[in-house]
Enzyme design. Sequence first.
Site, PDB file in Angstrom:
ATOM      1  N   ASP A 178       7.458   7.473   5.187  1.00  0.00           N
ATOM      2  CA  ASP A 178       6.158   7.747   4.154  1.00  0.00           C
ATOM      3  C   ASP A 178       6.301   7.261   3.206  1.00  0.00           C
ATOM      4  OD1 ASP A 178       3.691   9.067   3.948  1.00  0.00           O
ATOM      5  OD2 ASP A 178       4.521  10.439   3.276  1.00  0.00           O
ATOM      6  N   SER A 179       4.892   7.096   2.029  1.00  0.00           N
ATOM      7  CA  SER A 179       4.602   7.018   0.713  1.00  0.00           C
ATOM      8  C   SER A 179       5.711   7.718   0.036  1.00  0.00           C
ATOM      9  CB  SER A 179       3.142   6.937   0.549  1.00  0.00           C
ATOM     10  OG  SER A 179       2.334   8.148   0.871  1.00  0.00           O
TER      11      SER A 179
ATOM     12  N   TYR B 233      -0.216   5.928  -1.672  1.00  0.00           N
ATOM     13  CA  TYR B 233      -0.673   5.082  -0.499  1.00  0.00           C
ATOM     14  C   TYR B 233      -2.572   4.817  -0.851  1.00  0.00           C
ATOM     15  CZ  TYR B 233       3.479   2.776   1.045  1.00  0.00           C
ATOM     16  OH  TYR B 233       5.141   1.844   1.485  1.00  0.00           O
ATOM     17  N   GLY B 234      -2.519   6.621  -0.940  1.00  0.00           N
ATOM     18  CA  GLY B 234      -4.027   7.184  -0.563  1.00  0.00           C
ATOM     19  C   GLY B 234      -4.861   6.097  -1.260  1.00  0.00           C
TER      20      GLY B 234
ATOM     21  N   CYS C 293       2.743   8.643   8.066  1.00  0.00           N
ATOM     22  CA  CYS C 293       2.047   8.475   7.024  1.00  0.00           C
ATOM     23  C   CYS C 293       0.753   7.859   7.694  1.00  0.00           C
ATOM     24  CB  CYS C 293       2.410   7.592   5.944  1.00  0.00           C
ATOM     25  SG  CYS C 293       1.061   7.159   4.572  1.00  0.00           S
ATOM     26  N   ASN C 294      -0.246   9.191   7.515  1.00  0.00           N
ATOM     27  CA  ASN C 294      -1.661   8.435   8.536  1.00  0.00           C
ATOM     28  C   ASN C 294      -2.177   6.986   8.095  1.00  0.00           C
ATOM     29  OD1 ASN C 294      -2.853  11.078  10.324  1.00  0.00           O
ATOM     30  ND2 ASN C 294      -1.407  11.470   8.429  1.00  0.00           N
ATOM     31  N   THR C 295      -2.117   7.734   6.052  1.00  0.00           N
ATOM     32  CA  THR C 295      -2.913   5.956   5.556  1.00  0.00           C
ATOM     33  C   THR C 295      -2.412   4.628   5.870  1.00  0.00           C
ATOM     34  OG1 THR C 295      -2.754   7.641   3.639  1.00  0.00           O
ATOM     35  CG2 THR C 295      -3.141   5.465   2.691  1.00  0.00           C
TER      36      THR C 295
ATOM     37  N   CYS D 194      -3.176  14.162   7.133  1.00  0.00           N
ATOM     38  CA  CYS D 194      -2.023  13.493   5.627  1.00  0.00           C
ATOM     39  C   CYS D 194      -0.857  13.664   6.053  1.00  0.00           C
ATOM     40  CB  CYS D 194      -2.590  13.222   4.891  1.00  0.00           C
ATOM     41  SG  CYS D 194      -1.395  13.023   3.050  1.00  0.00           S
ATOM     42  N   THR D 195       0.425  14.022   6.309  1.00  0.00           N
ATOM     43  CA  THR D 195       1.938  14.471   6.371  1.00  0.00           C
ATOM     44  C   THR D 195       1.983  14.750   5.723  1.00  0.00           C
ATOM     45  OG1 THR D 195       2.941  11.852   6.264  1.00  0.00           O
ATOM     46  CG2 THR D 195       2.565  12.355   7.986  1.00  0.00           C
ATOM     47  N   HIS D 196       1.533  14.608   3.972  1.00  0.00           N
ATOM     48  CA  HIS D 196       2.066  15.702   2.893  1.00  0.00           C
ATOM     49  C   HIS D 196       1.073  17.565   2.548  1.00  0.00           C
ATOM     50  CE1 HIS D 196       3.532  12.572   0.753  1.00  0.00           C
ATOM     51  NE2 HIS D 196       3.199  12.915  -0.091  1.00  0.00           N
TER      52      HIS D 196
HETATM   53  N1  DGL Z   1       1.809  11.016   3.461  1.00  0.00           N
HETATM   54  C1  DGL Z   1       0.445   9.974   3.772  1.00  0.00           C
HETATM   55  C2  DGL Z   1       0.066  10.551   4.941  1.00  0.00           C
HETATM   56  O1  DGL Z   1      -0.135  10.654   5.789  1.00  0.00           O
HETATM   57  C3  DGL Z   1      -0.656   9.949   2.541  1.00  0.00           C
HETATM   58  C4  DGL Z   1       0.265   9.970   0.792  1.00  0.00           C
HETATM   59  C5  DGL Z   1      -0.367   8.959  -0.098  1.00  0.00           C
HETATM   60  O2  DGL Z   1      -1.313   8.987  -0.313  1.00  0.00           O
HETATM   61  O3  DGL Z   1       0.163   8.526  -0.376  1.00  0.00           O
HETATM   62  O4  DGL Z   1      -1.740   9.590   4.881  1.00  0.00           O
END
Ligand code: DGL
Length: 272
Positions: A10-11, A42-43, A74-76, A188-190
């Site tokens: 992930d990021s 990453y977003g 990470c979805n992004t 988003c996994t966060h």
């Molecule tokens: N955890 C990341 C996701 O699932 C993104 C967080 C980020 O913006 O880096 O998209």
Amino acid sequence: MSQARVLLFDSGMGGLTVARSVRHELPFAHLVYSADNAAFPYGAWEEQALVQRILFVMGKLIERVEPDIVVIACNTASTIALAQLREKFKVPFVGTVPAIKPAAAQSKSHIIGVLATPGTVRREYTHTLIHDFASHCHVTLHGAPKLAEIAERKLKGVPVDLDELKAEVAPVFVEEGGKRTDVVVLGCTHYPLLADELAKVEPWVVRYIDPAPAIARRVADVLKDVVPKEPTKPVPPHNSVLLTSTREAAADALPAYAKMSFHLPEFLDLKV
Ligand code: DGL
């Protein structure tokens, strides 16, 4: 097979929500959690630059870890780079993309919300998921600019500002024709890291969809067909964490990793 080496990526710390489910599903697997925290969030990245960054960092990680499987937690990253990762590297990849299909299937009001990063919201991949699985629903796709950072800060010990959180998620709560949003995708996994606080700021009760358990089941399934490799060089120990920043820059995050049993932080050398 349970001894497989699983590289989670992930990021930042969001992928820990996926790691938690993978550990539950595969309690004896060696988990290596990697975060490109030097490039977080990453977003906010431009698409082509992000793809190049992910391919580069992944090359270094695969060389170092020699995983049996990689989970892009990470979805992004998944919505932009999964196809190219699969093309470039031989190892199997499991991605994380917004859980729009189950959300549309579970919604009774047919008004659903998708919370994601601004990057994921822009992706053609995400729009295709809505077109293919939720065309019968009213979908509010919201790119929350700061939500991932709020979650990171929480894990670093900073209390969550509920007013700030409320403003970040407000757009997905929609009332229309006497009906309301009843399901919200955590894209988003966060975001599952903020589950308790989200429950405090919701204007009415909704069901949040965290895809982590489904991703973990998919990982277990894919691993059934994978024979673990014999390591050709010493491997990072059980449940280790690999970061792209310096140790100093990651200092405030290390207790949160340790709390999730990801000890022994190591730092990836990104020099070409
Ligand atoms: N955890 C990341 C996701 O699932 C993104 C967080 C980020 O913006 O880096 O998209």
